[in-house]
Design an enzyme around this catalytic site. Structure first.
Site, PDB file in Angstrom:
ATOM      1  N   SER A  53      54.919   5.189 -42.880  1.00 14.37           N
ATOM      2  CA  SER A  53      55.026   6.172 -43.951  1.00 14.37           C
ATOM      3  C   SER A  53      53.756   7.023 -44.033  1.00 14.37           C
ATOM      4  O   SER A  53      53.411   7.704 -43.068  1.00 14.37           O
ATOM      5  CB  SER A  53      55.327   5.455 -45.273  1.00 14.37           C
ATOM      6  OG  SER A  53      55.684   6.364 -46.273  1.00 14.37           O
ATOM      7  N   ASP A  84      58.615   5.635 -39.481  1.00 17.39           N
ATOM      8  CA  ASP A  84      59.203   6.551 -40.462  1.00 17.39           C
ATOM      9  C   ASP A  84      58.122   7.359 -41.181  1.00 17.39           C
ATOM     10  O   ASP A  84      57.910   7.215 -42.391  1.00 17.39           O
ATOM     11  CB  ASP A  84      60.069   5.798 -41.477  1.00 17.39           C
ATOM     12  CG  ASP A  84      61.231   6.665 -41.985  1.00 17.39           C
ATOM     13  OD1 ASP A  84      61.738   7.498 -41.206  1.00 17.39           O
ATOM     14  OD2 ASP A  84      61.629   6.504 -43.150  1.00 17.39           O
ATOM     15  N   ARG A  95      49.489  16.494 -40.057  1.00 11.57           N
ATOM     16  CA  ARG A  95      50.399  15.350 -40.067  1.00 11.57           C
ATOM     17  C   ARG A  95      50.280  14.643 -38.726  1.00 11.57           C
ATOM     18  O   ARG A  95      49.557  15.109 -37.831  1.00 11.57           O
ATOM     19  CB  ARG A  95      51.846  15.808 -40.278  1.00 11.57           C
ATOM     20  CG  ARG A  95      52.358  16.750 -39.188  1.00 11.57           C
ATOM     21  CD  ARG A  95      53.868  16.911 -39.229  1.00 11.57           C
ATOM     22  NE  ARG A  95      54.367  17.905 -38.294  1.00 11.57           N
ATOM     23  CZ  ARG A  95      54.553  17.712 -36.994  1.00 11.57           C
ATOM     24  NH1 ARG A  95      54.277  16.550 -36.437  1.00 11.57           N
ATOM     25  NH2 ARG A  95      55.041  18.686 -36.229  1.00 11.57           N
ATOM     26  N   ASP A 118      48.512  13.500 -30.837  1.00 11.19           N
ATOM     27  CA  ASP A 118      47.400  12.754 -31.428  1.00 11.19           C
ATOM     28  C   ASP A 118      46.986  11.543 -30.601  1.00 11.19           C
ATOM     29  O   ASP A 118      45.962  10.918 -30.883  1.00 11.19           O
ATOM     30  CB  ASP A 118      47.757  12.307 -32.847  1.00 11.19           C
ATOM     31  CG  ASP A 118      47.836  13.483 -33.815  1.00 11.19           C
ATOM     32  OD1 ASP A 118      47.207  14.524 -33.544  1.00 11.19           O
ATOM     33  OD2 ASP A 118      48.542  13.368 -34.835  1.00 11.19           O
ATOM     34  N   HIS A 151      63.781   3.199 -45.379  1.00  8.51           N
ATOM     35  CA  HIS A 151      62.407   3.571 -45.024  1.00  8.51           C
ATOM     36  C   HIS A 151      61.655   2.359 -44.482  1.00  8.51           C
ATOM     37  O   HIS A 151      60.967   2.437 -43.460  1.00  8.51           O
ATOM     38  CB  HIS A 151      61.728   4.116 -46.277  1.00  8.51           C
ATOM     39  CG  HIS A 151      60.419   4.806 -46.056  1.00  8.51           C
ATOM     40  ND1 HIS A 151      60.206   5.751 -45.082  1.00  8.51           N
ATOM     41  CD2 HIS A 151      59.238   4.696 -46.730  1.00  8.51           C
ATOM     42  CE1 HIS A 151      58.957   6.202 -45.155  1.00  8.51           C
ATOM     43  NE2 HIS A 151      58.349   5.561 -46.147  1.00  8.51           N
TER      44      HIS A 151
END
Length: 342
Positions: free
Chosen positions: A185, A209, A223, A228, A274
């Protein structure tokens, strides 16, 4: 502190007094349904939220708010009781850290801590395979009652994780070539910021997720992004609600189409779906049992229109970094074992 946090929330809510009509709202496209501590959601238009976030980021950048981050090391010698470590030779020398073993950083999401079940499940999964340094990150701002305040802490938290990685790499020879950073998350975006700020490229980031509210798909610098790490894998289980629906990773996996998960009955807030990303990943590490079907694009994965021919790829597999790119539909069971193999 609580007063400040609630002021932050009410600033967003007040700014949205003339928000888009409900019929025109598309979560993540022109605004967000921002989760509240009681499980409800508040709509905030994207332009309003991003203007507010930019103002608050300036305050964060000036060091007017603190971002406490702690690290707890687990190894085969201490698999259940974490040893708190800091980026000092005295601390690391007094721990069981062994640079000859691969390292896994695990980062929780909103409202959680280092003792949360996701950390226990993932560290147990990796330690069941042998000798690893599993470093669980505890970031206190994740426990802000105001979700937006937790979002604002993500960049600095990621930089602090990167600082620990850089310390272990430069002072102890920890290899980046077998380093994984795993986040759920908001923790997925912390992982992204960690990857953006290391001295050298992290091998793998696993985004479980990745959180959608207040994160813009069109702004990858703010984000978790597929660049990355050398390889970024996303396991997307509540897309369009609490998590992203569009693909985040170089390898993007869509269990049950990526929106909702079987067995999550009456999942009004999406919390069950989630959280399944964590459950699936821990099982995948332990069992390597999630068969996948390659899709032409993510829309096909969401629509479950990728055919029925299983690929050679398993979701969450340790070898994915060397062979995986694209979007995958993942059939799952409604109860454990969740993975399905052909």
């Amino acid at each position: 502190m609580k007063t400040i946090l609630f002021v932050a929330f009410f600033a967003l809510a007040a700014a949205s007094a003339f928000a888009l009509e409900e019929a025109d709202r598309v979560n993540g496209e022109n605004g967000w349904y921002v989760p509240q501590e009681d499980g409800s959601f508040e709509w905030v238009d994207m332009d309003v939220a991003e203007e507010w976030l930019e103002r608050q980021e300036l305050l964060e950048g000036r060091g007017l708010t603190t971002v406490p981050v702690k690290f707890y090391l687990y190894t085969s010698s201490n698999p259940s009781k974490g040893k708190k470590i800091t980026a000092t030779t005295k601390s690391i020398d007094a721990s069981n850290f062994n640079a000859a073993h691969p390292t896994r950083f695990v980062i929780h999401g909103w409202t959680q801590s280092y003792t949360s079940s996701m950390n226990k499940d993932i560290r147990a999964a990796w330690l069941s395979h042998g000798d690893y340094n599993v470093i669980v990150v505890d970031w206190a701002r994740a426990r802000s009652v105001d979700y937006a305040s937790s979002v604002l802490a993500v960049p600095k938290t990621g930089k602090k994780v990167a600082a620990m990685i850089n310390f272990l790499h430069s002072n102890y020879g920890m290899s980046l070539d077998d380093l994984y950073v795993i986040g759920h998350s908001l923790g997925a975006h912390v992982s992204g910021y960690a990857g953006k700020n290391t001295n050298g490229q992290v091998h793998t980031i696993i985004g479980l997720d990745p959180a959608l509210p207040l994160f813009n798909y069109n702004k990858p610098s703010k984000r978790l992004s597929s660049t990355d790490a050398w390889y970024v894998e996303s396991i997307q289980t509540n897309g369009g609600n609490l998590g992203f629906l569009k693909p985040i990773g170089k390898g993007a996996f869509y269990p049950n189409g990526g929106k909702t998960q079987p067995g999550c009955t009456l999942d009004v807030t999406g919390a069950c779906s989630h959280g399944r990303s964590v459950t699936y990943y821990a099982e995948a590490v332990t069992e390597d049992n999630f068969g996948t079907i390659k899709c032409g694009d993510y829309e096909a994965a969401v629509a479950k229109e990728c055919g029925s021919t299983y690929s050679s790829v398993r979701m969450g597999a340790d070898t994915n970094a060397y062979m995986v790119e694209g979007d995958f539909y993942v059939p799952v069971n409604s109860k454990a074992p969740f993975g399905m193999i052909n």
